[in-house]
Design an enzyme around this catalytic site. Sequence first.
Site, PDB file in Angstrom:
ATOM      1  N   CYS A  23       0.857  -1.190   0.000  1.00  0.00           N
ATOM      2  CA  CYS A  23       0.000   0.000   0.000  1.00  0.00           C
ATOM      3  C   CYS A  23       0.890   1.236   0.000  1.00  0.00           C
ATOM      4  O   CYS A  23       1.433   1.621   1.034  1.00  0.00           O
ATOM      5  CB  CYS A  23      -0.930   0.007   1.209  1.00  0.00           C
ATOM      6  SG  CYS A  23      -2.006   1.453   1.270  1.00  0.00           S
ATOM      7  N   GLY A  24       1.033   1.857  -1.171  1.00  0.00           N
ATOM      8  CA  GLY A  24       1.904   3.022  -1.272  1.00  0.00           C
ATOM      9  C   GLY A  24       1.351   4.246  -0.573  1.00  0.00           C
ATOM     10  O   GLY A  24       2.075   4.948   0.137  1.00  0.00           O
ATOM     11  N   HIS A  25       0.051   4.512  -0.757  1.00  0.00           N
ATOM     12  CA  HIS A  25      -0.497   5.702  -0.097  1.00  0.00           C
ATOM     13  C   HIS A  25      -0.460   5.526   1.422  1.00  0.00           C
ATOM     14  O   HIS A  25      -0.232   6.477   2.161  1.00  0.00           O
ATOM     15  CB  HIS A  25      -1.927   5.986  -0.594  1.00  0.00           C
ATOM     16  CG  HIS A  25      -3.001   5.329   0.220  1.00  0.00           C
ATOM     17  ND1 HIS A  25      -3.428   4.036  -0.006  1.00  0.00           N
ATOM     18  CD2 HIS A  25      -3.733   5.784   1.272  1.00  0.00           C
ATOM     19  CE1 HIS A  25      -4.371   3.730   0.871  1.00  0.00           C
ATOM     20  NE2 HIS A  25      -4.578   4.775   1.650  1.00  0.00           N
TER      21      HIS A  25
ATOM     22  N   ASP B 172      -9.541   3.184  -5.652  1.00  0.00           N
ATOM     23  CA  ASP B 172      -8.589   4.069  -4.994  1.00  0.00           C
ATOM     24  C   ASP B 172      -8.894   5.514  -5.358  1.00  0.00           C
ATOM     25  O   ASP B 172      -8.964   5.874  -6.528  1.00  0.00           O
ATOM     26  CB  ASP B 172      -7.166   3.699  -5.424  1.00  0.00           C
ATOM     27  CG  ASP B 172      -6.116   4.160  -4.434  1.00  0.00           C
ATOM     28  OD1 ASP B 172      -6.242   5.290  -3.924  1.00  0.00           O
ATOM     29  OD2 ASP B 172      -5.171   3.409  -4.161  1.00  0.00           O
TER      30      ASP B 172
END
Length: 340
Positions: A99-101, A261
């Site tokens: 999960c980058g965010h 997203d």
Amino acid sequence: MTDVRTIDYHAAGEPFRIVREGLLPIPGDTVAERFATAVGAGGAPTAPRRGPLDAIRRLLVREPRGHSGMYGGFVVPADDEGAHFGVLFWHKDGYSTACGHGTMALGAWAVDEGIVAAPADGSAQVRVDVPSGRVTATVHREGGRTTGVTFRNVPARVTARGVRVATGAGPVDVDLAHAGACYASVPAAALGLTVDRAALPRLVAAGQEIRSALAGHPGSLDPLRPDLSGVYGVILHEELPRRPEGPAQRNVTVFADGQFDRSPCGSGTSARLALLAEDGLLAPDEVLRHESIAGTVFTGRAVSRTDRGTVTETTGRAFRTGEHRFVLDPHDELPEGFLP
């Protein structure tokens, strides 16, 4: 009475709920082992086994305390002293390996809370162990304020090209790339769609259809890490006018059971960067401007190529949105909430 305390952030519009108190101990010596514990024997990341730990996830992600677009994480110990902490990412249907965010939000939170020291002007690295490996959030500061976070992901690998998928709009060609999780990329125009809010229901439906069609595809499998196998998200993207700094695209990423997203998707941006770099459309000195369906922006670049894949960096902003104490009365008739 259950009592859980969280700090909430958003990164480019996508929420991230950080559990800071009220979490049960999660057995395991590594984040990957704790991920397996959370999923449960016989369970799957998007269909975890029920139990006390997953009851907390459901409590926080479902209405009336959450919503179907909620995302969050359980902060857990790091694998070793090389990282500051670990995290288990979750959403309305279960758990994710990347999960980058969320990593951006965790970096901002770690600096805001003083968990990781940072200068008033300059940057600080926050190292986080996630189920797919060790990632870094470099938190940028000016005048004592966090102004941005750069997420360096695990290497991203292109695993399949031009996979023909039958859809209700006709056959489309899909590319697959692993960037901590497996993402399928398809031009929205190939489905007769544009990436805008008016088309969102059709985009989500198309993403679900493609994800289902790719179940078990060899390009979605990770022979060394079965827990990383399977298409996690479908990125429906469109080209925007190229800038002097590099290419520009807009996308919506559809994941889990129809969740989308709100941000440009941090790990999904890594997958797009690997594909663009391999196609020769993103030079080492160029930057991708990646827009979301909400109009927010991440920027990304392909830093280097290694034998494990393309090392990418994605930069965005994360903001605190609130602090919460969630309680569950033992007489509550909706002990784990509900989804619409």
